[in-house]
Design an enzyme around this catalytic site. Sequence first.
Site, mmCIF file in Angstrom:
data_model
loop_
_atom_site.group_PDB
_atom_site.id
_atom_site.type_symbol
_atom_site.label_atom_id
_atom_site.label_comp_id
_atom_site.label_asym_id
_atom_site.label_seq_id
_atom_site.Cartn_x
_atom_site.Cartn_y
_atom_site.Cartn_z
ATOM 1 N N CYS A 180 -0.514 -4.287 -14.503
ATOM 2 C CA CYS A 180 -0.862 -5.203 -13.541
ATOM 3 C C CYS A 180 -2.113 -4.916 -12.681
ATOM 4 O O CYS A 180 -2.824 -5.754 -11.947
ATOM 5 C CB CYS A 180 0.214 -5.519 -12.465
ATOM 6 S SG CYS A 180 0.505 -4.220 -11.177
ATOM 7 N N HIS A 189 -10.908 -4.305 -3.150
ATOM 8 C CA HIS A 189 -9.822 -5.266 -3.225
ATOM 9 C C HIS A 189 -10.561 -6.714 -2.928
ATOM 10 O O HIS A 189 -10.045 -7.892 -3.169
ATOM 11 C CB HIS A 189 -8.814 -5.117 -1.995
ATOM 12 C CG HIS A 189 -7.677 -4.454 -2.540
ATOM 13 N ND1 HIS A 189 -7.843 -2.764 -2.062
ATOM 14 C CD2 HIS A 189 -6.553 -4.234 -3.079
ATOM 15 C CE1 HIS A 189 -6.855 -2.303 -2.670
ATOM 16 N NE2 HIS A 189 -6.062 -3.187 -3.354
ATOM 17 N N ARG A 237 5.481 -7.497 -5.290
ATOM 18 C CA ARG A 237 5.189 -6.302 -4.707
ATOM 19 C C ARG A 237 5.539 -6.082 -3.224
ATOM 20 O O ARG A 237 5.007 -6.805 -2.518
ATOM 21 C CB ARG A 237 3.841 -5.726 -5.193
ATOM 22 C CG ARG A 237 3.547 -4.240 -4.586
ATOM 23 C CD ARG A 237 2.402 -3.878 -5.064
ATOM 24 N NE ARG A 237 1.232 -4.322 -4.373
ATOM 25 C CZ ARG A 237 -0.199 -4.229 -4.686
ATOM 26 N NH1 ARG A 237 -0.462 -3.542 -5.730
ATOM 27 N NH2 ARG A 237 -1.002 -4.817 -4.015
ATOM 28 N N ARG A 281 0.789 -9.861 -4.478
ATOM 29 C CA ARG A 281 0.553 -8.736 -3.493
ATOM 30 C C ARG A 281 1.031 -9.411 -2.085
ATOM 31 O O ARG A 281 0.277 -9.940 -1.206
ATOM 32 C CB ARG A 281 -1.245 -8.627 -3.263
ATOM 33 C CG ARG A 281 -1.636 -7.987 -4.642
ATOM 34 C CD ARG A 281 -3.032 -8.027 -4.708
ATOM 35 N NE ARG A 281 -3.521 -7.363 -5.951
ATOM 36 C CZ ARG A 281 -4.266 -8.249 -6.801
ATOM 37 N NH1 ARG A 281 -4.479 -9.653 -6.635
ATOM 38 N NH2 ARG A 281 -4.849 -7.880 -7.728
ATOM 39 N N GLU A 296 1.244 4.359 -10.293
ATOM 40 C CA GLU A 296 0.033 4.514 -10.077
ATOM 41 C C GLU A 296 -0.393 5.669 -9.410
ATOM 42 O O GLU A 296 -1.612 5.762 -8.806
ATOM 43 C CB GLU A 296 -0.406 3.363 -8.896
ATOM 44 C CG GLU A 296 0.449 3.269 -7.824
ATOM 45 C CD GLU A 296 0.603 2.161 -7.086
ATOM 46 O OE1 GLU A 296 -0.547 1.272 -7.226
ATOM 47 O OE2 GLU A 296 1.116 1.511 -6.349
ATOM 48 N N ARG A 352 -12.192 4.800 -5.251
ATOM 49 C CA ARG A 352 -12.811 3.877 -6.196
ATOM 50 C C ARG A 352 -13.521 2.945 -5.021
ATOM 51 O O ARG A 352 -14.287 1.940 -5.542
ATOM 52 C CB ARG A 352 -11.752 2.802 -6.542
ATOM 53 C CG ARG A 352 -10.571 2.310 -5.733
ATOM 54 C CD ARG A 352 -9.221 1.807 -6.601
ATOM 55 N NE ARG A 352 -8.218 1.579 -5.642
ATOM 56 C CZ ARG A 352 -8.026 0.227 -5.537
ATOM 57 N NH1 ARG A 352 -8.821 -0.600 -6.195
ATOM 58 N NH2 ARG A 352 -6.778 -0.139 -4.847
ATOM 59 N N ASN A 403 -5.820 0.573 -11.228
ATOM 60 C CA ASN A 403 -6.668 0.755 -10.069
ATOM 61 C C ASN A 403 -6.520 2.126 -9.474
ATOM 62 O O ASN A 403 -7.083 3.275 -9.463
ATOM 63 C CB ASN A 403 -6.655 -0.267 -9.081
ATOM 64 C CG ASN A 403 -7.072 -1.593 -9.765
ATOM 65 O OD1 ASN A 403 -7.393 -1.698 -11.020
ATOM 66 N ND2 ASN A 403 -6.607 -2.619 -9.114
ATOM 67 N N ASP A 404 -5.367 2.434 -8.876
ATOM 68 C CA ASP A 404 -5.046 3.484 -8.131
ATOM 69 C C ASP A 404 -4.871 4.679 -9.303
ATOM 70 O O ASP A 404 -5.114 5.785 -8.582
ATOM 71 C CB ASP A 404 -3.859 3.385 -7.239
ATOM 72 C CG ASP A 404 -4.480 2.856 -5.936
ATOM 73 O OD1 ASP A 404 -5.404 3.217 -5.314
ATOM 74 O OD2 ASP A 404 -3.489 2.122 -5.340
#
Length: 542
Positions: free
Chosen positions: A500, A188, A331, A295, A429, A463, A452-453
């Site tokens: 996203c 992140h 989110r 976020r 995700e 990751r 990403n996830d």
Amino acid sequence: MLKFSGSSVFGGVAIGKLFIFKKNENKVERRHIEDVEKETERFEKAKEKALEQLQGLYEKALKDVGEANAMIFEVHQMMLEDLDYQDSIHYMIKEQQINAEFAVAQTSDNFAEMFAAMDDAYMQGRAADVRDISERLISILTDSQSSLDVFQEPVVIVAEDLAPSETVQFEKDKLLAIVTQQGSANSHTAILARTMDIPAVIQADIGLDPEYNGKTVIVDGFTGDIYVDPDEETSKVMEKKLAECLAEKELLQQLKGKEDVTLDGKQLKLYANIGNPGDVANVLRNDAKGIGLFRSEFLYLESEDFPTEEEQFKAYKAVAENMAGKKVIIRTLDIGADKTVDYFNLDKEENPAMGYRAIRICLKQPEIFKTQLRALYRASNYGQIAIMFPMIISVEEVRKIKKIVEEVKAELTELSVPFKDVELGVMIETPAAVIVSDELAKEVDFFSIGTNDLTQYTLAIDRQNAKLGDFYNAHHPAILKMIETVVKNAHAAGIWAGICGELGADLSLTETFLKMGVDELSVSPAMVLRVRKIIRETDTSK
């Protein structure tokens, strides 16, 4: 000249002063002192300096992120001036004849334990505040402050690693680039660097030598090279490269105001990702048509305690108003995994990425969830807000969420609080969400694919683990097939599907996504115009 190398996570060139950021461990040793009066005076001077710093941070935060988020620095000033806190320190210095920093550390431990033992959640949260102000005092007393507060000009940060909670506290206008010895391209912190549009290099072989502080450094975010005290020839080459970067940005500015449409007429929603209200300026500057991912957890990461409904409402309302009717997809909090917050009191987990996080916290602790939902629905009256929920794995979860949403709406209606019905979506995700996306599509208004996830869970690769970089493949055929499946299932149910995650800004895949029928891409603000260029040059009919 010294040259170091690392792995690039965001391109660009930065030239400026180098600043070594070291975490304040502040291991304080107990020392016997002879002059009690002198030691007390030393503490008082440190306290006054800390109060000045906190006032400066309050004023800066007031301008950047508004009064609600700035309040924490005002609270810290009040706690620092608390007589019980000061009396304890004075007493230890006088009666035990110990050094000021040890007295502060001991008082910090005592008060933090006292607050943590209380039944009231608000008072428990004060434990983190006591530790924070005490760390600031000890840093001043030991002259070991490693904060950007001490810099008056933009710098290149070099650190062992940076947690998201540390990165968000840096003043963005003082950051030229980020270089870390550790880290992952999918962390992140790397995502934040992209959001801030600054070069970032990880896994660099540069040492944290204090002698580097203040030296001229050049960071090539494209190649991952770092030059300390660059020679004349290197400086000329890199200055030219920097000029070319600026020229490219200037050319991209010509795409402002243009439609996000392909040569064969296919329209796409091109939105931007943000972490806090201060990022909206970048969204508008880069001409995104909306916000595809706010976020909201960064409101929690930047706070010393659970942000109140009013604090959250002000933040969401400000973003909605500033976007002037453009869509803002928020989110709900995604705390957990690498985004840890002390006041949540989460247990240490063997595998936090698959643990108690995101929507699981919200469903297990609905009082936290309802506070956020009330703030979101109140803010919906001031713009075009949509809400999406992370880490979904089942239809049952979505139905539980919708039930809680209805309870919140009923509460607001009873209190005559105005709000709008908003679009509700889920993040796709997890592989489970992909498999049941045909069923999920019947329950919600849209999908947003968090690549990403999704990549992490599909490939069974952490990751955050730098050692697995060679195995991590975001272009894996399984990932692309999953995205295509989700889009098809969304369209079959009459809803839209976007991306996203970081893959949305991968220019090598933009054409692929367009051909799949992806309806929306939400990327870091710095990537909006670059993606728009590809969209406008693509013909999906060929």
